[in-house]
Design a protein around this motif. Structure first.
Motif, mmCIF file in Angstrom:
data_model
loop_
_atom_site.group_PDB
_atom_site.id
_atom_site.type_symbol
_atom_site.label_atom_id
_atom_site.label_comp_id
_atom_site.label_asym_id
_atom_site.label_seq_id
_atom_site.Cartn_x
_atom_site.Cartn_y
_atom_site.Cartn_z
ATOM 1 N N PHE A 417 1.063 -1.409 -0.098
ATOM 2 C CA PHE A 417 0.248 -0.410 0.015
ATOM 3 C C PHE A 417 0.978 1.177 -0.320
ATOM 4 C CE2 PHE A 417 -3.585 -2.578 1.532
ATOM 5 C CZ PHE A 417 -4.257 -2.307 1.011
ATOM 6 N N LYS A 505 -12.180 -2.651 -2.897
ATOM 7 C CA LYS A 505 -12.841 -2.413 -1.697
ATOM 8 C C LYS A 505 -13.873 -3.188 -1.767
ATOM 9 C CE LYS A 505 -14.903 2.430 -0.624
ATOM 10 N NZ LYS A 505 -16.151 2.411 -0.697
ATOM 11 N N ARG A 508 -13.402 -6.487 -0.190
ATOM 12 C CA ARG A 508 -13.135 -6.837 0.819
ATOM 13 C C ARG A 508 -14.742 -6.485 1.454
ATOM 14 N NH1 ARG A 508 -9.280 -4.481 3.550
ATOM 15 N NH2 ARG A 508 -10.169 -5.285 4.775
ATOM 16 N N GLU A 558 -6.561 1.608 5.265
ATOM 17 C CA GLU A 558 -6.008 0.171 4.972
ATOM 18 C C GLU A 558 -4.763 0.004 5.902
ATOM 19 O OE1 GLU A 558 -7.236 -3.297 3.720
ATOM 20 O OE2 GLU A 558 -9.006 -1.411 4.111
ATOM 21 N N THR A 561 -4.057 0.182 9.276
ATOM 22 C CA THR A 561 -4.651 -1.781 9.497
ATOM 23 C C THR A 561 -3.691 -1.721 9.859
ATOM 24 O OG1 THR A 561 -5.977 -2.692 7.753
ATOM 25 C CG2 THR A 561 -6.992 -1.192 8.973
#
Length: 565
Positions: A417, A505, A508, A558, A561
């Motif tokens: 990411f 997205k 998920r 994201e 986390t």
């Protein structure tokens, strides 16, 4: 090399190839059924040509220091490509002049005819000779960069083999490796600048021959960018600067803290902190392939089977070595029915991402090969890169095959990411740089370096301290092979990355539905418009500021986390 492609035509006999084209041109078409049959035969012949050309290109990329491979590749550029371009234009002319054109089922043929009319408007026979010279210059670029090596503690290494050292925990080692890499480019800077200058001159002349103001407009037509404009690209760059670049800056600040550094220098950007270890997901290409195949098995057993079949057919050249061109790509071989993956693996996490990415292309080629028209198998880059970049994200849940340690797995996902954040500003910089170059074709080499530096200062994060190494930064564009080989092919990565984030997205929230939509979009090939393809994938072809802000917020969440304290 193993003959992994089928050469059904004698490429040394141009008369045979001419005869094949002339036969198709001379056919009498007296019904719409005959027209459709003729289109199918044209596609088959064009694919036989494409198979041979692609095979020779792959050979040269794999062995860029081979006089034999270079000779064949340059022969193709000088004799076969001009024939193909000339006769493709004549075949398009025959199609568009057919009395039965309007009787073709428009729902299926609409995209094809739109593209053929666009090609007819753009084609100029005098540009064929210019493109021979353009291809020669591109070959020179690959020959120079493919043979760049450095002396690392008494061992000769290619630049690709040097890249894992950029991730070392040893700061002095990172600096030494980056310095050697930069010096290799500095040594060839004048050569690469001269190649670029000559390419710009040739490309500008092509645009003028086609009756266009500049090469940017020419390439928007060449790439069939029917669904967005240069102004959209400018707006996209501004939105990335507003919503993504601040996140990249924050990410770099956090990385500096993880490295326990008082200053953040160019050789620190990929460094591993003292509390972590450099990721080493595999030790040999066999392991790289096997684990990737296991991952794909969770998404669709066919994906896994496809990779293993390609491996068995020796259609993978994965490891870095001297005399091999830089970069990575996937090339379809339409007669063989499979794709070839080329990359420069050196045992890093980036290599894992690369094979997953390139397999996204292979899967796309496989799912769209059902079309009887070759044109519909040739996907536009915005959807081709959507397939590959989405695959990087869709496989993340199964990266544990490479990282059994949960902390390493988390580190790999976090880094991915961060890499997306790092890429997006650079993606728009490289795009805007090419807009400027071709809108101002008379610029000097010094102005080119200055402009690239200015764009970096405007759009990129400013946290790295470049003092004393500014020239590394301003000539870094020379590493981007796309600028030399496939000009203007870069904004597609940005657009597709935004699309891939939308897909992830959705994944998920609903994995099964998202995968179904993903495969449905890939099966459509290029038979539909880009907005329609993206809609099939369950997302929107929209890179407005609102969408980018929403995706920036998603990226931020994201990352939060996954951050390792």
């Amino acid at each position: 090399m193993t003959k992994y492609y089928q050469e059904t035509l004698d490429f040394q006999n141009t008369e045979e190839i001419k005869a094949g084209y002339e036969k198709l041109l001379g056919e009498n078409i007296s019904s719409v059924t005959q027209l459709e049959d003729w289109l199918t035969r044209v596609s088959r012949f064009q694919e036989e040509i494409e198979e041979g050309l692609s095979g020779h290109y792959i050979d040269f990329q794999c062995l860029s220091n081979s006089p034999e491979m270079k000779k064949q590749f340059e022969y193709d550029q000088k004799y076969i490509e001009p024939l193909r371009k000339k006769y493709t234009a004549l075949l398009d002319e025959k199609l568009l002049a057919s009395a039965f054109l309007k009787k073709l089922p428009q729902e299926f043929y609409h995209q094809l005819l739109k593209r053929k009319r666009n090609s007819q408007e753009l084609f100029r026979e005098e540009n064929i000779q210019l493109e021979i010279e353009e291809d020669r210059l591109t070959s020179d670029y690959f020959e120079i960069t493919g043979n760049m090596t450095v002396d690392w503690e008494g061992e000769e290494k290619s630049l690709s083999e040097l890249s894992p050292l950029f991730e070392s925990t040893d700061r002095e080692m990172r600096k030494k490796a980056m310095t050697l890499s930069q010096e290799a480019f500095k040594e060839k800077e004048s050569n690469l600048q001269q190649i670029m200058t000559e390419l710009i001159h040739i490309r500008h002349k092509k645009a003028l021959n086609a009756g266009l103001t500049d090469y940017r407009d020419y390439m928007f037509k060449e790439y069939e960018r029917f669904d967005y404009t240069p102004e959209d690209c400018h707006r996209l760059a501004q939105a990335v600067k507003k919503h993504i670049t601040p996140l990249k800056t924050a990410s770099q600040r956090r990385h500096q803290k993880e490295l326990h550094l008082h200053e953040y220098r160019p050789w620190d950007a990929r460094g591993t902190g003292p509390d972590e270890i450099p990721l080493k997901p595999f030790t040999n290409p066999e392991t790289l392939v096997d684990k990737a195949a296991r991952i794909f098995g969770h998404l669709d057993p066919h994906f896994s089977s496809l990779l293993r079949t390609m491996d068995n057919k020796e259609m993978l050249d994965l490891t870095a070595r001297k005399g091999k061109a830089p970069g990575g790509f996937c090339t379809p071989l339409p007669v063989t029915g499979y794709s070839f993956i080329f990359m420069n693996a050196a045992g890093t996490h980036d290599d894992v991402v690369t094979i997953l990415h390139e397999m996204g292309h292979c899967i796309h080629n496989d799912l769209s090969k059902h079309f009887h028209l070759a044109d519909y198998k040739e996907t536009p880059m915005e959807s081709a890169e959507l397939a590959s970049m989405s695959m990087e994200l869709l496989t993340m849940d199964y990266w544990g095959y490479y990282y059994e340690d949960s902390r390493e797995l988390r580190q790999a996902k976090r880094n991915h990411f961060r890499d997306i954040l790092s890429f997006l500003p650079m993606g728009v910089i490289i795009d805007q740089f090419q807009h400027w170059m071709y809108e101002n074709p008379a610029h000097t080499e010094e102005e080119r370096l200055k402009k690239f530096r200015e764009l970096q200062e405007e759009f990129d994060a400013r946290h790295i301290e470049w003092e004393g190494f500014e020239h590394w930064r301003e000539r870094s564009w020379m590493r981007i092979l796309h600028i030399f080989e496939v000009p203007f092919y870069f904004i597609e990565y940005v657009i597709a990355q935004l699309g891939a984030l939308q897909i992830y997205k959705n994944y998920r929230e609903n994995p099964d539905k998202t995968l179904t939509n993903y495969k449905k979009a890939l099966k459509a090939g290029s038979s539909k418009s880009l907005p329609e393809i993206y809609q099939e994938a369950g997302i929107s072809f929209d890179f407005s500021e609102n969408v980018i802000k929403e995706l920036a917020d998603f990226l931020k969440t994201e990352l939060e986390t996954l951050e390792i304290d």
